[in-house]
Design an enzyme around this catalytic site. Structure first.
Site, PDB file in Angstrom:
ATOM      1  N   HIS A 118       0.815  -1.232   0.000  1.00 34.46           N
ATOM      2  CA  HIS A 118       0.000   0.000   0.000  1.00 34.46           C
ATOM      3  C   HIS A 118       0.846   1.279   0.000  1.00 34.46           C
ATOM      4  O   HIS A 118       0.325   2.353  -0.233  1.00 34.46           O
ATOM      5  CB  HIS A 118      -1.046  -0.006   1.142  1.00 34.46           C
ATOM      6  CG  HIS A 118      -0.539   0.436   2.480  1.00 34.46           C
ATOM      7  ND1 HIS A 118      -1.368   0.977   3.444  1.00 34.46           N
ATOM      8  CD2 HIS A 118       0.701   0.420   3.016  1.00 34.46           C
ATOM      9  CE1 HIS A 118      -0.659   1.270   4.518  1.00 34.46           C
ATOM     10  NE2 HIS A 118       0.593   0.938   4.292  1.00 34.46           N
ATOM     11  N   ASP A 119       2.145   1.141   0.248  1.00 35.01           N
ATOM     12  CA  ASP A 119       3.024   2.325   0.215  1.00 35.01           C
ATOM     13  C   ASP A 119       3.428   2.735  -1.203  1.00 35.01           C
ATOM     14  O   ASP A 119       4.033   3.795  -1.390  1.00 35.01           O
ATOM     15  CB  ASP A 119       4.335   2.035   0.971  1.00 35.01           C
ATOM     16  CG  ASP A 119       4.155   2.002   2.483  1.00 35.01           C
ATOM     17  OD1 ASP A 119       3.196   2.610   2.986  1.00 35.01           O
ATOM     18  OD2 ASP A 119       5.000   1.368   3.153  1.00 35.01           O
ATOM     19  N   GLU A 121      -4.689   2.389  -1.078  1.00 34.09           N
ATOM     20  CA  GLU A 121      -5.393   1.168  -0.694  1.00 34.09           C
ATOM     21  C   GLU A 121      -6.081   0.621  -1.931  1.00 34.09           C
ATOM     22  O   GLU A 121      -6.542   1.385  -2.779  1.00 34.09           O
ATOM     23  CB  GLU A 121      -6.411   1.457   0.412  1.00 34.09           C
ATOM     24  CG  GLU A 121      -5.815   2.066   1.676  1.00 34.09           C
ATOM     25  CD  GLU A 121      -4.728   1.207   2.320  1.00 34.09           C
ATOM     26  OE1 GLU A 121      -4.720  -0.020   2.138  1.00 34.09           O
ATOM     27  OE2 GLU A 121      -3.864   1.792   3.005  1.00 34.09           O
ATOM     28  N   GLU A 124      -2.982  -6.532   4.270  1.00 28.81           N
ATOM     29  CA  GLU A 124      -3.383  -5.178   3.868  1.00 28.81           C
ATOM     30  C   GLU A 124      -4.873  -4.985   4.130  1.00 28.81           C
ATOM     31  O   GLU A 124      -5.614  -5.966   4.306  1.00 28.81           O
ATOM     32  CB  GLU A 124      -3.162  -4.975   2.355  1.00 28.81           C
ATOM     33  CG  GLU A 124      -1.721  -5.096   1.878  1.00 28.81           C
ATOM     34  CD  GLU A 124      -0.901  -3.832   2.090  1.00 28.81           C
ATOM     35  OE1 GLU A 124      -1.445  -2.809   2.572  1.00 28.81           O
ATOM     36  OE2 GLU A 124       0.307  -3.866   1.771  1.00 28.81           O
TER      37      GLU A 124
HETATM   38  N1  SAH Z   1       5.791  -4.630   7.810  1.00 29.73           N
HETATM   39  C1  SAH Z   1       5.949  -3.729   8.940  1.00 29.73           C
HETATM   40  C2  SAH Z   1       6.414  -2.326   8.532  1.00 29.73           C
HETATM   41  C3  SAH Z   1       5.547  -1.624   7.528  1.00 29.73           C
HETATM   42  S1  SAH Z   1       6.121   0.025   7.168  1.00 29.73           S
HETATM   43  C4  SAH Z   1       4.663  -3.639   9.730  1.00 29.73           C
HETATM   44  O1  SAH Z   1       3.584  -3.834   9.181  1.00 29.73           O
HETATM   45  O2  SAH Z   1       4.720  -3.327  10.914  1.00 29.73           O
HETATM   46  C5  SAH Z   1       7.000  -0.207   5.672  1.00 29.73           C
HETATM   47  C6  SAH Z   1       8.357  -0.870   5.856  1.00 29.73           C
HETATM   48  O3  SAH Z   1       8.993  -0.962   4.567  1.00 29.73           O
HETATM   49  C7  SAH Z   1       9.306  -0.080   6.756  1.00 29.73           C
HETATM   50  O4  SAH Z   1       9.820  -0.908   7.762  1.00 29.73           O
HETATM   51  C8  SAH Z   1      10.381   0.392   5.781  1.00 29.73           C
HETATM   52  O5  SAH Z   1      11.651   0.552   6.373  1.00 29.73           O
HETATM   53  C9  SAH Z   1      10.366  -0.710   4.740  1.00 29.73           C
HETATM   54  N2  SAH Z   1      10.962  -0.304   3.456  1.00 29.73           N
HETATM   55  C10 SAH Z   1      10.741   0.851   2.785  1.00 29.73           C
HETATM   56  N3  SAH Z   1      11.473   0.893   1.645  1.00 29.73           N
HETATM   57  C11 SAH Z   1      12.177  -0.278   1.598  1.00 29.73           C
HETATM   58  C12 SAH Z   1      13.097  -0.839   0.667  1.00 29.73           C
HETATM   59  N4  SAH Z   1      13.440  -0.165  -0.449  1.00 29.73           N
HETATM   60  N5  SAH Z   1      13.622  -2.061   0.931  1.00 29.73           N
HETATM   61  C13 SAH Z   1      13.282  -2.741   2.059  1.00 29.73           C
HETATM   62  N6  SAH Z   1      12.389  -2.269   2.980  1.00 29.73           N
HETATM   63  C14 SAH Z   1      11.845  -1.047   2.757  1.00 29.73           C
END
Ligand code: SAH
Length: 366
Positions: free
Chosen positions: A277-278, A332, A305
């Protein structure tokens, strides 16, 4: 932030609505009341509540109240604040329903306020600290630009991408990772909804501090885990504290890297919680393709998600969706949209297991 509570104390009722917008999209201020003007007024002033909760959490007000009601003067001494101003602030917290006060001027925490306590088993303190902090709060001030341009407001404010910024702002990153971790430590319902008993190597992609992976490994004693995240996250002073026991026993390995380049090979289950979702479709497909490449044909992909309802634009996922618009390139998605992402990366959508307000989306190799 260390988590001192036992796992059974942390498990939360799956039917309970989480308390903040980033977590599930519920916005208490929007609850309808009989009077439209009153409803609108409450909505208009919503910004005050977010920042007041943030400040209350930072000061640790309800933590101080845990051993009994206190006057404003005592509280001011204990938290180190300007007494006349704190008194005004406490009045507002009372209006919000976080505190009560008696005729002698003693303040006490309500059950809602108590959730801001650091040691509450379902503490929302990490979220209060995060949601009022600059990297979230300031971009929301640019929501207009995000809606008009379609570009993340975060990048307009900070001139770089969200996770790049966190990479060199360790204090803010710690707030973010603690909030994520507090969520991942409270997902017994999700972990119980999936059978990990046949798995041998479980890779948590973007697993943060490892709270989710620890929970999985507790349920799958035969399996080994790989916690994968950006090197800065794994290197963060407290990183991996949640997974410390499993790391120390050799059940869990920590691997730093960039999921857009590759993810650790050899797992039979790849878990991605709040990752897809990011990111935009193209970015998400790249991550999923890297997972596909890293696993054997028998591998499983698990996305954890929110699944957005196609029939209506309203619903709990919409506030999280807007948070993604403000901060990052993601959003989302509906079940059909997840199916499309999976197909583009070489997966079929095997099933969607709804658990409370989110779902486990299982992908299998095709
Ligand atoms: N899965 C965890 C964190 C979600 S936040 C939970 O649900 O609690 C998104 C995560 O993606 C963060 O920890 C961030 O550091 C990681 N992230 C972002 N870009 C990344 C990349 N290029 N490679 C590996 N991890 C990454």
């Amino acid at each position: 932030m260390t988590d001192k509570t036992a796992p059974e104390e942390r498990s939360r009722d799956a039917s309970r609505e989480p308390l903040n917008d980033m977590e599930d999209g519920s916005v208490p201020a929007s609850l309808p009341t009989a009077d439209p003007a009153e409803t609108l007024s409450r909505l208009l002033n919503g910004y005050q509540a977010t920042q007041a909760l943030h400040v209350a959490a930072r000061l640790g007000i309800v933590d101080v109240l845990q051993d009994g009601p206190k006057t404003a003067q005592v509280l001011a001494d204990r938290v180190g604040a300007h007494e006349p101003s704190l008194r005004r602030f406490l009045g507002f917290l009372t209006t919000l329903g976080l505190l009560t006060h008696d005729s002698e001027g003693h303040f006490a925490a309500t059950p809602v306020g108590a959730l801001l306590r650091a040691d509450h088993p379902e503490s929302e303190r990490p979220w209060a600290l995060l949601l009022g902090a600059p990297p979230i709060w300031q971009p929301w001030g640019e929501l207009y630009e995000a809606v008009v341009s379609g570009r993340p407001a975060f990048e307009r404010v900070y001139g770089e991408r969200f996770f790049t910024y966190l990479g060199h702002n360790p204090e803010q990153a710690a707030l973010f990772n603690a909030a994520m971790s507090s969520d991942s430590a409270n997902v017994a319902d999700i972990l119980d909804a999936y059978d990990f008993s046949g798995s041998h190597t479980i890779v948590d992609v973007g697993g943060g501090r490892g709270a989710l992976l620890r929970g999985i490994l507790e349920r799958a004693p035969q399996a080994k885990g790989i916690l994968f995240d950006l090197p800065a996250v794994l290197a963060e002073a407290e990183a991996g504290l949640e997974a410390r026991e499993v790391v120390l026993t050799g059940k869990c390995e920590r691997v730093g890297g960039d999921m857009f380049q590759s993810v650790p090979a050899g797992g039979d289950v790849y878990v991605l919680k709040r990752i897809v979702h990011d990111w935009s479709d193209a970015e998400a497909i790249q991550i999923l393709r890297n997972c596909r490449q890293a696993m054997s044909d028998q591998g499983k992909l698990l996305l954890i998600e929110q699944v957005r309802q196609p029939a209506t634009q309203a619903g709990p996922a919409t506030a999280t969706d807007l948070m993604m618009l403000v901060l990052v390139t993601g959003r989302e998605r509906t079940e059909e949209e997840f199916r499309g992402l999976l197909a583009a990366a070489g997966f079929g959508l095997a099933r969607v297991i709804p658990v409370g307000w989110r779902s486990i989306i299982e992908g299998v190799c095709v």
